[in-house]
Write a protein that holds these residues in place. Structure first.
Motif, short mmCIF file in Angstrom:
data_model
loop_
_atom_site.label_atom_id
_atom_site.label_comp_id
_atom_site.label_asym_id
_atom_site.label_seq_id
_atom_site.Cartn_x
_atom_site.Cartn_y
_atom_site.Cartn_z
N LYS A 63 25.19 101.23 41.58
CA LYS A 63 26.94 100.32 41.46
C LYS A 63 27.73 101.40 43.10
O LYS A 63 28.74 100.56 43.39
N ILE A 64 26.70 101.23 43.86
CA ILE A 64 27.25 101.36 45.56
C ILE A 64 27.42 100.75 46.50
O ILE A 64 26.14 99.26 46.06
N SER A 65 28.49 99.84 46.97
CA SER A 65 28.75 99.18 47.59
C SER A 65 28.10 99.05 48.93
O SER A 65 27.11 100.13 49.55
N ILE A 66 27.39 97.84 48.77
CA ILE A 66 26.53 97.61 51.11
C ILE A 66 27.49 98.28 52.20
O ILE A 66 28.78 97.80 52.11
N GLU A 67 27.02 98.75 52.30
CA GLU A 67 27.22 99.94 53.94
C GLU A 67 28.19 100.71 53.73
O GLU A 67 28.73 101.37 54.69
N SER A 68 27.80 100.72 52.70
CA SER A 68 28.59 102.68 51.89
C SER A 68 28.12 103.83 52.77
O SER A 68 26.62 102.95 53.69
N VAL A 69 28.95 104.16 53.38
CA VAL A 69 28.17 105.95 53.60
C VAL A 69 27.47 106.96 53.27
O VAL A 69 28.55 107.27 51.58
N VAL A 70 26.57 106.72 52.68
CA VAL A 70 26.04 108.11 51.94
C VAL A 70 25.00 109.43 52.60
O VAL A 70 24.68 108.93 53.62
N GLU A 71 25.13 110.25 51.57
CA GLU A 71 23.92 111.53 51.99
C GLU A 71 22.78 111.03 50.57
O GLU A 71 23.66 111.41 49.89
N ILE A 72 21.87 111.68 51.48
CA ILE A 72 20.14 111.41 49.86
C ILE A 72 19.83 112.43 50.11
O ILE A 72 19.40 113.12 51.38
N GLU A 98 33.02 104.81 51.47
CA GLU A 98 33.08 103.91 50.01
C GLU A 98 33.05 102.55 50.77
O GLU A 98 34.42 102.36 51.29
N ALA A 99 32.12 101.38 51.34
CA ALA A 99 32.62 100.00 51.91
C ALA A 99 33.24 98.77 50.88
O ALA A 99 33.01 99.17 49.70
N GLU A 100 34.31 98.49 51.69
CA GLU A 100 35.29 97.77 50.76
C GLU A 100 33.92 96.33 50.06
O GLU A 100 33.15 96.20 51.35
N THR A 101 34.67 95.47 50.37
CA THR A 101 33.95 94.39 49.82
C THR A 101 33.47 93.81 51.52
O THR A 101 34.80 93.26 52.05
N LEU A 102 32.57 93.06 52.24
CA LEU A 102 31.88 92.99 53.31
C LEU A 102 32.77 91.58 54.25
O LEU A 102 32.24 90.55 53.46
N PRO A 103 33.54 91.60 54.66
CA PRO A 103 33.77 90.07 55.51
C PRO A 103 32.64 89.14 56.08
O PRO A 103 33.58 87.77 55.97
N ILE A 104 31.58 89.83 56.61
CA ILE A 104 30.82 88.87 56.52
C ILE A 104 29.54 89.71 56.37
O ILE A 104 29.97 91.00 56.46
N THR A 105 27.94 89.07 56.44
CA THR A 105 26.91 89.78 55.98
C THR A 105 26.29 90.84 57.21
O THR A 105 26.39 90.20 58.68
N VAL A 106 26.12 92.19 57.05
CA VAL A 106 24.79 92.92 57.92
C VAL A 106 23.54 92.33 57.54
O VAL A 106 22.89 93.05 58.75
#
Ligand code: ATP
Ligand code: MG
Length: 422
Positions: A63-72, A98-106
């Protein structure tokens, strides 16, 4: 005790079986039915983290969006198939931002997005491995430049970015409003490093320069960074040698310190040789060029093809092709030079005119009025040794070492004819 963060580069055999706390960006998620992978990236690298079934993180990971900042929090485990040879089994996971939908892929495959769009989102674009590699290498270039000249007794000087008149004449300047006066953005630290060199002997500087030329090419920016030196008691031959040595030093450092970056860019970098040609010799090697013509980029390219992995120094330029402040050698030629590398000009320089009378003569010859250059000429009236210097374009050198085909790739936030943001 609070757990210390581990950087991804430090995950190795010493950490095998140990608990670690990681922080970074979610680069990718692989959502399989039996196991969930979260590819985590920090400044130092990328690691595979794993959510096992029947754990509290198993359902959360997809469920985590791509490029969100996380701690593991998790345990390091050997895994031959993982990219680093190790993976981290997730015990606990917190989304910090949490990252919103990205305008460009990274993701690396996204590199095919047009450059202009990538530059609109440069703050995201630079998360890509190849883009980060370019700026890591650029940082090493400047570091090595500083290291080389500092250990050779040069001092770093800071020249002003706002000037009252053109340093050289010729190039277009950006005007700025300076209280009641008109001023300009500096197109070169030239005069200032000359003034420093006639007192301090050996100086260097790294600074942005601004040129208001309306060109729109893959080699020109309107704001670029320049690495400069100026040396007293030196002629043009001495400073070409300094350039040969500093570029070789820089390339050696990049090869030594940026192995992963060069690999990411697929670049097989070699320490360049140097060749010294007079302007006349260089012109003779090129079809369709005659004595007195300036080099077009196609000529620079052809010459560089004749000498692969070589810095080509061209000296003894005809007087008509070099500016008034370059010292004449005789009636015909000057003590100016250009350096070419990998198909383009990377530097110009030469011995300067340090004798006021010759400066005045040269100005008149070029239909310029010595009165307008009083401030410049007077600097050389009170004990000025002969001196020489050059300016080396940082973005151009970065292009050469990283094999880039557009200078905008070598500038984090380029300023060109059309671009002023971000
Ligand atoms: P060119 O002929 O390639 O346009 P130039 O002769 O006008 O360059 P110089 O005034 O000699 O440039 O500047 C010294 C160095 O600074 C150049 O050799 C180049 O490496 C770099 N440089 C100059 N202009 C630009 C620019 N517009 N964008 C990026 N780098 C530049
Ligand atoms: Mg030049």
């Amino acid at each position: 005790m609070k757990m210390q963060r581990t950087c991804i580069k430090d995950i190795d055999e010493k950490k095998d079986g140990k608990d670690v706390l990681l922080k970074g960006w979610v680069q990718d998620i692989r959502n399989l039915s039996s196991v969930k992978f979260l590819i985590l990236r920090d400044y130092s690298g990328v690691v595979q983290t794993v959510a096992k079934p029947k754990t509290k993180v198993f359902d959360a990971v997809p469920k985590i969006s791509i490029e969100s900042v996380v701690e593991i929090k998790g345990k390091v485990k050997k895994n031959k198939e993982a990219r680093k040879g190790y993976e981290v089994i997730i015990d606990d996971l917190k989304v910090l931002n949490e990252a919103e939908t990205l305008p460009i892929t990274v993701l690396e495959k996204g590199i095919n997005i047009g450059l202009s769009k990538r530059l609109d989102y440069r703050f995201l674009d630079m998360r890509k491995e190849k883009v980060r590699a370019v700026f890591r290498i650029q940082s090493e270039i400047i570091n090595a430049f500083r290291e080389f000249f500092t250990k050779n007794d040069f001092i770093e000087i800071q020249a002003p970015g706002i000037i009252s008149t053109a340093t050289e004449g010729g190039t277009d300047l950006f005007p700025v409003k300076y209280f009641e006066k008109n001023a300009y953005l500096a197109q070169s630290p030239q005069l200032y490093k000359q003034m420093a060199a006639i007192s301090l002997e050996r100086v260097f500087s790294t600074m942005p320069v601004w040129r208001a030329e309306k060109h729109n090419t893959v080699r020109h920016l309107n704001e670029s960074r320049q690495m400069d030196i100026e040396v007293a008691f030196a002629d043009e031959i001495d400073i070409m040698k300094w350039m040969e040595e500093v570029i070789q030093f820089i390339v050696k450092k990049v090869i030594e310190k940026c192995k992963d970056e060069l690999k990411a860019l697929n670049v097989n970098l070699k320490v360049p040789k140097a060749v010294y040609l007079t302007y006349e010799e260089a012109v003779k090697k090129l079809k369709g060029m005659k004595y007195g013509d300036d080099f077009e980029n196609e000529h620079e390219k052809k010459l560089c093809e004749m000498y692969p992995d070589t810095i080509i120094f061209i000296y003894e330029w005809p007087r008509s092709l070099k500016p008034f402040y370059i010292m004449p050698k005789d009636d015909k030629v000057t003590r100016g030079f250009d350096a070419l590398y990998k198909g383009m000009e990377i530097s110009s320089g030469g011995q300067r005119v340090h004798i006021p009378k010759i400066l005045e003569e040269q100005l008149r010859k070029q239909n310029l009025n010595p009165k307008d250059f009083e401030y410049y000429i007077s600097a050389f009236k009170y004990g000025a040794p002969k001196h020489s210097g050059w300016g080396l374009g940082l973005e151009r050198l970065t292009m050469c070492l990283c094999n880039l085909d557009n200078i905008r790739e070598a500038c984090m936030f380029p300023r060109d004819r059309d671009r002023l943001v971000p």
